[in-house]
Design a protein around this motif. Structure first.
Motif, PDB file in Angstrom:
ATOM      1  N   LYS A  23      15.098  -9.473   8.299  1.00 16.70           N
ATOM      2  CA  LYS A  23      15.092  -8.868   6.968  1.00 16.70           C
ATOM      3  C   LYS A  23      13.772  -9.172   6.262  1.00 16.70           C
ATOM      4  N   VAL A  24      13.371  -8.262   5.401  1.00 20.04           N
ATOM      5  CA  VAL A  24      12.160  -8.483   4.615  1.00 20.04           C
ATOM      6  C   VAL A  24      12.430  -9.576   3.587  1.00 20.04           C
ATOM      7  N   VAL A  25      11.637 -10.635   3.653  1.00 21.40           N
ATOM      8  CA  VAL A  25      11.763 -11.769   2.736  1.00 21.40           C
ATOM      9  C   VAL A  25      10.891 -11.559   1.502  1.00 21.40           C
ATOM     10  N   TRP A  26       9.711 -10.979   1.721  1.00 20.27           N
ATOM     11  CA  TRP A  26       8.760 -10.702   0.631  1.00 20.27           C
ATOM     12  C   TRP A  26       7.804  -9.630   1.084  1.00 20.27           C
ATOM     13  N   GLU A  27       7.369  -8.798   0.142  1.00 19.75           N
ATOM     14  CA  GLU A  27       6.369  -7.796   0.470  1.00 19.75           C
ATOM     15  C   GLU A  27       5.471  -7.533  -0.724  1.00 19.75           C
ATOM     16  N   GLU A  28       4.231  -7.219  -0.425  1.00 27.11           N
ATOM     17  CA  GLU A  28       3.235  -6.837  -1.416  1.00 27.11           C
ATOM     18  C   GLU A  28       2.726  -5.466  -1.040  1.00 27.11           C
ATOM     19  N   ASN A  29       3.007  -4.475  -1.895  1.00 31.29           N
ATOM     20  CA  ASN A  29       2.622  -3.099  -1.612  1.00 31.29           C
ATOM     21  C   ASN A  29       1.512  -2.586  -2.518  1.00 31.29           C
ATOM     22  N   PHE A  30       1.009  -3.434  -3.402  1.00 27.91           N
ATOM     23  CA  PHE A  30      -0.097  -3.075  -4.290  1.00 27.91           C
ATOM     24  C   PHE A  30       0.197  -1.774  -5.036  1.00 27.91           C
ATOM     25  N   ASP A  31       1.394  -1.742  -5.652  1.00 26.18           N
ATOM     26  CA  ASP A  31       1.843  -0.529  -6.317  1.00 26.18           C
ATOM     27  C   ASP A  31       1.301  -0.357  -7.735  1.00 26.18           C
ATOM     28  N   THR A  63     -16.380 -12.364  -6.658  1.00 26.28           N
ATOM     29  CA  THR A  63     -16.241 -11.987  -8.057  1.00 26.28           C
ATOM     30  C   THR A  63     -14.830 -11.454  -8.328  1.00 26.28           C
ATOM     31  N   LYS A  64     -14.561 -11.116  -9.586  1.00 26.37           N
ATOM     32  CA  LYS A  64     -13.316 -10.449  -9.962  1.00 26.37           C
ATOM     33  C   LYS A  64     -13.486  -8.932 -10.034  1.00 26.37           C
ATOM     34  N   THR A  65     -14.657  -8.441  -9.699  1.00 21.94           N
ATOM     35  CA  THR A  65     -14.953  -7.023  -9.921  1.00 21.94           C
ATOM     36  C   THR A  65     -15.240  -6.240  -8.644  1.00 21.94           C
ATOM     37  N   ASN A  66     -15.089  -6.862  -7.481  1.00 24.21           N
ATOM     38  CA  ASN A  66     -15.373  -6.173  -6.221  1.00 24.21           C
ATOM     39  C   ASN A  66     -14.120  -5.630  -5.557  1.00 24.21           C
ATOM     40  N   HIS A  67     -13.131  -5.298  -6.327  1.00 19.68           N
ATOM     41  CA  HIS A  67     -11.901  -4.758  -5.751  1.00 19.68           C
ATOM     42  C   HIS A  67     -11.245  -3.813  -6.751  1.00 19.68           C
ATOM     43  N   LYS A  68     -10.311  -3.030  -6.236  1.00 20.87           N
ATOM     44  CA  LYS A  68      -9.472  -2.198  -7.099  1.00 20.87           C
ATOM     45  C   LYS A  68      -8.097  -2.078  -6.463  1.00 20.87           C
ATOM     46  N   VAL A  69      -7.097  -1.844  -7.301  1.00 21.49           N
ATOM     47  CA  VAL A  69      -5.744  -1.566  -6.844  1.00 21.49           C
ATOM     48  C   VAL A  69      -5.395  -0.169  -7.345  1.00 21.49           C
ATOM     49  N   ALA A  70      -5.129   0.757  -6.425  1.00 22.81           N
ATOM     50  CA  ALA A  70      -4.845   2.142  -6.793  1.00 22.81           C
ATOM     51  C   ALA A  70      -4.133   2.841  -5.653  1.00 22.81           C
ATOM     52  N   ASN A  71      -3.182   3.688  -6.002  1.00 21.87           N
ATOM     53  CA  ASN A  71      -2.474   4.531  -5.033  1.00 21.87           C
ATOM     54  C   ASN A  71      -1.807   3.734  -3.925  1.00 21.87           C
ATOM     55  N   LEU A  74      -4.903  -2.002  -1.922  1.00 18.21           N
ATOM     56  CA  LEU A  74      -5.932  -2.905  -2.415  1.00 18.21           C
ATOM     57  C   LEU A  74      -7.200  -2.607  -1.627  1.00 18.21           C
ATOM     58  N   THR A  75      -8.281  -2.343  -2.333  1.00 22.38           N
ATOM     59  CA  THR A  75      -9.564  -2.085  -1.684  1.00 22.38           C
ATOM     60  C   THR A  75     -10.579  -3.111  -2.151  1.00 22.38           C
ATOM     61  N   ILE A  76     -11.075  -3.906  -1.211  1.00 20.83           N
ATOM     62  CA  ILE A  76     -12.151  -4.850  -1.482  1.00 20.83           C
ATOM     63  C   ILE A  76     -13.458  -4.191  -1.055  1.00 20.83           C
ATOM     64  N   THR A  77     -14.389  -4.076  -1.999  1.00 26.89           N
ATOM     65  CA  THR A  77     -15.681  -3.446  -1.712  1.00 26.89           C
ATOM     66  C   THR A  77     -16.769  -4.518  -1.679  1.00 26.89           C
ATOM     67  N   THR A  78     -17.404  -4.654  -0.549  1.00 24.16           N
ATOM     68  CA  THR A  78     -18.482  -5.624  -0.384  1.00 24.16           C
ATOM     69  C   THR A  78     -19.808  -4.896  -0.551  1.00 24.16           C
ATOM     70  N   LYS A  79     -20.666  -5.457  -1.438  1.00 25.77           N
ATOM     71  CA  LYS A  79     -21.892  -4.762  -1.826  1.00 25.77           C
ATOM     72  C   LYS A  79     -23.126  -5.630  -1.627  1.00 25.77           C
ATOM     73  N   LYS A  80     -24.269  -4.970  -1.514  1.00 24.19           N
ATOM     74  CA  LYS A  80     -25.564  -5.631  -1.602  1.00 24.19           C
ATOM     75  C   LYS A  80     -26.165  -5.205  -2.938  1.00 24.19           C
ATOM     76  N   GLU A  81     -26.323  -6.159  -3.847  1.00 24.98           N
ATOM     77  CA  GLU A  81     -26.834  -5.881  -5.180  1.00 24.98           C
ATOM     78  C   GLU A  81     -28.089  -6.718  -5.389  1.00 24.98           C
TER      79      GLU A  81
END
Length: 254
Positions: A23-31, A63-71, A74-81
């Motif tokens: 059985k599913v005990v816990w799940e994270e679906n980034f809803d 950082t706290k700004t290199n990701h987004k939660v949508a649809n 979870l998308t982590i975006t790694t950048k060269k700045e």
């Protein structure tokens, strides 16, 4: 009759290879529209002053700004700045910790030389016991300098770092779309899976703390590192930005 026997044999092989999930005990679906901070912690910076480069000479700053939660992702975006690489590292330490179970995540990997995404676990007592005695379960590691290779690894006091207990397995389509990475963790054995295929197991007869620190709660970590001893000192700056997409994490009883 011979054909029937062959079919039954193949069916038996398929059944044996099938991952058993309870059985599913816990799940994270980034809803939602943001990370749930009742579940997730941010780890920020470059590890300094106590653990610069996070012990692996990594190049990124978290950082706290290199990701987004949508649809539902979870998308982590790694950048060269400019001269800086930025990324995200999050954990469930002190909030969601688990002992045993079948654990899996559906992931789409970033690619390119120097990239190093991971989905992993650390012993919840790490602040008290330290690493590697606390133990580490690397459910998924991928390094862009080695295309098509999925790493599954355990770190313990007995075997850690360059001498860790693990295996890398080739999947020619690893960089294409989503794949499911899992671990079946019981009191006696740990088995890693990629797309329901078993790739590595560990079941020692002797279970001292130095050999088997896997009899206590662990927490999750998700991150993308850049470079370092494992990720590779050479980084191809032309690959950025890169996205690490997480569909879900699920914990089942077993």
């Amino acid at each position: 009759m011979k054909r029937l026997s062959v079919l039954l044999l193949l069916a038996g092989i398929t059944a044996t290879a099938q991952v058993k999930k309870g059985k599913v005990v816990w799940e994270e679906n980034f809803d939602g529209k943001a990370l749930n901070e009742a579940v997730w912690n941010y780890e920020l910076g470059n590890g300094c002053p106590d653990n610069c480069g996070f012990g692996n000479a990594e190049k990124q700053i978290y950082t706290k700004t290199n990701h987004k939660v949508a649809n539902g992702f979870l998308t982590i975006t790694t950048k060269k700045e400019a001269d800086t690489y930025t990324s995200t590292r999050i954990t469930t330490k002190g909030k969601k910790e688990f002992k045993y179970g079948y654990i899996e995540a559906r992931l789409k990997l970033p690619v390119g030389k120097g990239i190093w995404p991971a989905f992993w676990m650390l012993g919840a007592d790490i602040d008290k016991t330290g690493w590697p005695l606390a133990g580490e379960i690397d459910i998924m590691e991928y390094v862009g300098r080695e295309p098509h290779m999925a790493y599954a690894t355990l770190h313990t006091k007995e075997t850690h770092g360059e001498h860790a207990n693990g295996k890398k397995t080739e999947f020619n389509n690893l960089e294409e779309g989503f794949h499911v990475f899992g671990v079946d963790w019981t009191k006696d054995k740990i088995t890693f899976y990629v797309d329901d295929k078993p790739v590595h197991s560990f079941a020692p007869k002797e279970k001292t703390q130095e050999i088997w620190p896997f009899d206590k709660p662990y927490f999750f970590l998700l991150n993308v590192a850049v470079g370092g001893y494992f990720g590779g000192m050479e980084v191809d700056d032309s690959i950025f930005p890169q996205e690490y997409v997480v569909d879900y994490i699920k914990v089942y009883s077993n």
